[in-house]
Write an enzyme that holds these catalytic residues in place. Structure first.
Site, PDB file in Angstrom:
ATOM      1  N   ARG A 147      39.365  47.785  44.478  1.00  0.00           N
ATOM      2  CA  ARG A 147      40.311  47.414  43.431  1.00  0.00           C
ATOM      3  C   ARG A 147      41.729  47.655  43.940  1.00  0.00           C
ATOM      4  O   ARG A 147      42.001  48.685  44.551  1.00  0.00           O
ATOM      5  CB  ARG A 147      40.066  48.229  42.164  1.00  0.00           C
ATOM      6  CG  ARG A 147      40.806  47.696  40.950  1.00  0.00           C
ATOM      7  CD  ARG A 147      40.667  48.611  39.738  1.00  0.00           C
ATOM      8  NE  ARG A 147      41.546  49.770  39.836  1.00  0.00           N
ATOM      9  CZ  ARG A 147      41.772  50.619  38.831  1.00  0.00           C
ATOM     10  NH1 ARG A 147      41.163  50.448  37.671  1.00  0.00           N
ATOM     11  NH2 ARG A 147      42.564  51.648  38.996  1.00  0.00           N
ATOM     12  N   TYR A 159      49.876  52.447  35.350  1.00  0.00           N
ATOM     13  CA  TYR A 159      48.460  52.812  35.368  1.00  0.00           C
ATOM     14  C   TYR A 159      47.836  52.533  36.736  1.00  0.00           C
ATOM     15  O   TYR A 159      48.047  51.485  37.336  1.00  0.00           O
ATOM     16  CB  TYR A 159      47.699  52.020  34.295  1.00  0.00           C
ATOM     17  CG  TYR A 159      46.218  51.957  34.541  1.00  0.00           C
ATOM     18  CD1 TYR A 159      45.400  53.029  34.197  1.00  0.00           C
ATOM     19  CD2 TYR A 159      45.640  50.855  35.157  1.00  0.00           C
ATOM     20  CE1 TYR A 159      44.042  52.992  34.460  1.00  0.00           C
ATOM     21  CE2 TYR A 159      44.281  50.808  35.418  1.00  0.00           C
ATOM     22  CZ  TYR A 159      43.486  51.883  35.059  1.00  0.00           C
ATOM     23  OH  TYR A 159      42.145  51.834  35.329  1.00  0.00           O
ATOM     24  N   ASP A 217      42.833  45.291  37.799  1.00  0.00           N
ATOM     25  CA  ASP A 217      42.742  45.666  36.384  1.00  0.00           C
ATOM     26  C   ASP A 217      44.082  45.411  35.695  1.00  0.00           C
ATOM     27  O   ASP A 217      45.087  46.026  36.025  1.00  0.00           O
ATOM     28  CB  ASP A 217      42.376  47.152  36.287  1.00  0.00           C
ATOM     29  CG  ASP A 217      42.136  47.601  34.850  1.00  0.00           C
ATOM     30  OD1 ASP A 217      42.284  46.779  33.927  1.00  0.00           O
ATOM     31  OD2 ASP A 217      41.797  48.785  34.662  1.00  0.00           O
ATOM     32  N   HIS A 219      44.489  45.959  32.450  1.00  0.00           N
ATOM     33  CA  HIS A 219      44.560  47.037  31.466  1.00  0.00           C
ATOM     34  C   HIS A 219      45.074  46.588  30.099  1.00  0.00           C
ATOM     35  O   HIS A 219      45.873  47.282  29.462  1.00  0.00           O
ATOM     36  CB  HIS A 219      45.395  48.204  32.008  1.00  0.00           C
ATOM     37  CG  HIS A 219      44.733  49.536  31.778  1.00  0.00           C
ATOM     38  ND1 HIS A 219      45.284  50.538  31.044  1.00  0.00           N
ATOM     39  CD2 HIS A 219      43.525  49.999  32.199  1.00  0.00           C
ATOM     40  CE1 HIS A 219      44.464  51.581  31.008  1.00  0.00           C
ATOM     41  NE2 HIS A 219      43.389  51.274  31.709  1.00  0.00           N
ATOM     42  N   GLU A 243      40.166  42.130  35.643  1.00  0.00           N
ATOM     43  CA  GLU A 243      39.613  42.966  34.574  1.00  0.00           C
ATOM     44  C   GLU A 243      40.600  43.143  33.417  1.00  0.00           C
ATOM     45  O   GLU A 243      41.806  43.304  33.637  1.00  0.00           O
ATOM     46  CB  GLU A 243      39.264  44.335  35.161  1.00  0.00           C
ATOM     47  CG  GLU A 243      38.776  45.361  34.170  1.00  0.00           C
ATOM     48  CD  GLU A 243      38.646  46.731  34.795  1.00  0.00           C
ATOM     49  OE1 GLU A 243      38.597  47.714  34.038  1.00  0.00           O
ATOM     50  OE2 GLU A 243      38.610  46.825  36.036  1.00  0.00           O
ATOM     51  N   GLU A 269      35.265  47.607  28.652  1.00  0.00           N
ATOM     52  CA  GLU A 269      35.141  49.057  28.808  1.00  0.00           C
ATOM     53  C   GLU A 269      35.447  49.819  27.527  1.00  0.00           C
ATOM     54  O   GLU A 269      35.021  50.963  27.373  1.00  0.00           O
ATOM     55  CB  GLU A 269      36.025  49.554  29.951  1.00  0.00           C
ATOM     56  CG  GLU A 269      37.510  49.494  29.693  1.00  0.00           C
ATOM     57  CD  GLU A 269      38.318  49.901  30.917  1.00  0.00           C
ATOM     58  OE1 GLU A 269      39.231  50.714  30.756  1.00  0.00           O
ATOM     59  OE2 GLU A 269      38.027  49.405  32.018  1.00  0.00           O
ATOM     60  N   ARG A 290      31.683  45.076  31.179  1.00  0.00           N
ATOM     61  CA  ARG A 290      32.296  46.322  31.639  1.00  0.00           C
ATOM     62  C   ARG A 290      31.891  47.533  30.800  1.00  0.00           C
ATOM     63  O   ARG A 290      32.502  48.593  30.884  1.00  0.00           O
ATOM     64  CB  ARG A 290      33.821  46.177  31.595  1.00  0.00           C
ATOM     65  CG  ARG A 290      34.382  45.392  32.732  1.00  0.00           C
ATOM     66  CD  ARG A 290      34.405  46.167  34.014  1.00  0.00           C
ATOM     67  NE  ARG A 290      35.411  47.215  34.022  1.00  0.00           N
ATOM     68  CZ  ARG A 290      35.316  48.336  34.705  1.00  0.00           C
ATOM     69  NH1 ARG A 290      34.239  48.599  35.408  1.00  0.00           N
ATOM     70  NH2 ARG A 290      36.280  49.225  34.678  1.00  0.00           N
ATOM     71  N   HIS A 319      31.722  50.351  33.587  1.00  0.00           N
ATOM     72  CA  HIS A 319      32.895  51.223  33.682  1.00  0.00           C
ATOM     73  C   HIS A 319      32.495  52.541  34.352  1.00  0.00           C
ATOM     74  O   HIS A 319      31.544  53.189  33.931  1.00  0.00           O
ATOM     75  CB  HIS A 319      33.392  51.484  32.255  1.00  0.00           C
ATOM     76  CG  HIS A 319      34.729  52.115  32.146  1.00  0.00           C
ATOM     77  ND1 HIS A 319      35.802  51.772  32.934  1.00  0.00           N
ATOM     78  CD2 HIS A 319      35.185  53.079  31.303  1.00  0.00           C
ATOM     79  CE1 HIS A 319      36.860  52.481  32.581  1.00  0.00           C
ATOM     80  NE2 HIS A 319      36.517  53.293  31.610  1.00  0.00           N
ATOM     81  N   GLU A 346      31.835  50.313  39.353  1.00  0.00           N
ATOM     82  CA  GLU A 346      33.041  51.088  39.625  1.00  0.00           C
ATOM     83  C   GLU A 346      32.639  52.516  39.978  1.00  0.00           C
ATOM     84  O   GLU A 346      31.800  53.116  39.309  1.00  0.00           O
ATOM     85  CB  GLU A 346      33.934  51.091  38.379  1.00  0.00           C
ATOM     86  CG  GLU A 346      35.223  51.883  38.526  1.00  0.00           C
ATOM     87  CD  GLU A 346      36.070  51.824  37.263  1.00  0.00           C
ATOM     88  OE1 GLU A 346      37.275  52.063  37.353  1.00  0.00           O
ATOM     89  OE2 GLU A 346      35.508  51.528  36.177  1.00  0.00           O
ATOM     90  N   TRP A 409      48.581  50.211  26.421  1.00  0.00           N
ATOM     91  CA  TRP A 409      48.535  50.963  27.667  1.00  0.00           C
ATOM     92  C   TRP A 409      47.261  50.622  28.430  1.00  0.00           C
ATOM     93  O   TRP A 409      46.186  50.597  27.855  1.00  0.00           O
ATOM     94  CB  TRP A 409      48.564  52.477  27.402  1.00  0.00           C
ATOM     95  CG  TRP A 409      48.519  53.259  28.684  1.00  0.00           C
ATOM     96  CD1 TRP A 409      49.556  53.485  29.549  1.00  0.00           C
ATOM     97  CD2 TRP A 409      47.370  53.856  29.281  1.00  0.00           C
ATOM     98  NE1 TRP A 409      49.127  54.204  30.638  1.00  0.00           N
ATOM     99  CE2 TRP A 409      47.768  54.445  30.490  1.00  0.00           C
ATOM    100  CE3 TRP A 409      46.026  53.969  28.927  1.00  0.00           C
ATOM    101  CZ2 TRP A 409      46.906  55.110  31.355  1.00  0.00           C
ATOM    102  CZ3 TRP A 409      45.170  54.625  29.762  1.00  0.00           C
ATOM    103  CH2 TRP A 409      45.596  55.197  30.964  1.00  0.00           C
TER     104      TRP A 409
END
Length: 409
Positions: A147, A159, A217, A219, A243, A269, A290, A319, A346, A409
């Site tokens: 990743r 992040y 990702d 996010h 993702e 996730e 996920r 996840h 992951e 976030w």
């Protein structure tokens, strides 16, 4: 056989974990993961004050019946607190059943469908040279898929970039939840991110070639049209997946993303039940599921959602951050080993302190994970070690835009 005890432990070896231990009258024990990062004590209280007493006298072999009882009898269904609590019970009962059968859980789920589970790691850097160094470090550790997360000019804290300083002293991508009574505020600028990221993947591809599977990702930070724009911009770099490109509770938004890009999508996730995936799977709006066993109700529903996804050629991408304990992580390795439609796992390596509390049979060799062949889940809880790491209040960060608006976030 009957259950005679259900105990809840909260421990903090590098980060907070919630663990349930169930004991039968024959002395067989099973453990489950109930960790909910930043809200750990809510799940601990749910288990201690509402669930534990309901388990006493129950037959531990009746896993499905117990799951349905805990889900349906509460009336107020779903949600991360409820589902993490149910997950812990479900895992612990599968652990007991495996120990009594003398088999690892994956054998009870139909046996292995593969020899090992392909994993990906988290490379990051504050700039391109640091990112390249991080990718090389992961390749040296044996990862064969990586990743890619990087700092963005104009954004102070981002992040997944491990080099960023944290008050706790931990790597940011190991445990972003800061210790203290209030979450840390970070900043975000979507336009800056969208401008910068394609150049990062161009550089990585030029350095490491076309064969290395790369993931990223988002996010949850983009609108559907922004996510579509990014997916299209990243197509030349052949991502394994993009993702959480947009908040997935707006499931119809993924239709728009799909219309504009062929970049594979991974979502889920923060989902808690199969119902959250219903539209996404049925309309083939994602490529990878996920979900995490700990936040999804355990082993039983994770296996069910993947059986549903298999009908649509959608694979797993469970996840696997460090805010799932080694118990929850091992639980989903057993599912991943058994299902046919496995994709990738992951894998963030837990700290040495965590590994003293949770003694594991899992292996990671040449880029592949395996849960081991010990009966049950293959993780034992060291209560004495756990007691040396008391709970510490911690919160995940939150974002504000430049004008002060709270953002995802």
């Amino acid at each position: 056989m009957k259950i005679i005890a259900a105990e809840v432990f909260v421990t903090s070896p590098s980060r907070n974990f919630v663990t349930l231990r169930i004991t039968t009258e024959d002395g067989v024990t099973g453990i489950g993961d109930a960790t909910l990062n930043g809200r750990e004590l809510a799940v601990a209280a749910y288990l201690k004050e509402h669930v534990a007493q309901l388990l006493i006298g129950k037959d531990p072999h009746r896993i499905e019946d117990t799951w349905q009882f805990l889900y349906r009898s509460a009336y107020w269904r779903r949600g991360p607190v409820t589902m993490a609590a149910i997950a812990a019970v479900d895992m612990a009962l599968w652990d007991i059943k495996g120990k009594m059968a003398g088999m690892p859980v994956y054998q009870l789920l139909g046996g292995a469908s593969r020899n090992g589970l392909r994993a990906y790691g988290h490379a990051s850097g504050a700039d391109i040279p640091a990112l390249f160094d991080s990718v090389r470090e992961h390749l040296e550790l044996g990862y064969k898929s990586v990743r890619i997360q990087t700092a963005v000019p104009g954004i102070k804290a981002l992040y997944g970039v491990a080099a960023q300083a944290q008050a706790s002293g931990e790597r940011y991508d190991y445990e972003p939840a800061g210790r203290g009574a209030f979450p840390v505020e970070e900043d975000w600028d979507t336009r800056a991110y969208l401008r910068h990221l394609p150049s990062v993947f161009e550089a990585v591809r030029n350095e490491f070639g076309p064969e290395l599977p790369l993931l990223h990702d988002g996010h949850h930070r983009m609108t559907p049209i922004q996510a579509a724009k990014l997916g299209k911009a990243l197509e030349p770099y052949d991502l394994f997946w993009l993702e959480d490109c947009t908040p997935a509770e707006n499931q119809e938004g993924l239709r728009l993303v799909r219309q504009h890009t062929t970049t594979p999508l991974a979502i889920g996730e923060i989902f808690n039940t199969v119902f959250d995936f219903q539209t996404l799977i049925k309309e083939q709006l994602i490529d990878y599921v996920r979900a995490a066993s700990t936040h999804f109700g355990g082993i039983s529903p994770l296996k069910k959602v993947m059986d549903f996804a298999a009908q649509y050629q959608i694979k797993s991408g469970f996840h696997g951050p460090t805010d799932i304990s080694p118990v929850g992580f091992a639980a989903q390795l057993h599912v991943g080993l058994a299902i046919h439609n496995y994709g990738i796992q992951e894998y963030m390596q837990h700290s040495d302190a965590t590994n003293t509390v949770f003694e594991q049979s899992m292996t990671f060799v040449d880029g592949y994970l395996h849960p081991g062949d010990k009966p049950g889940i293959g993780v034992e809880f060291n209560e004495e070690a756990a007691a040396t790491y008391p709970y510490q209040q911690a919160y995940l960060p939150y974002n504000r835009l430049v004008d002060g608006t709270v953002h995802d976030w």
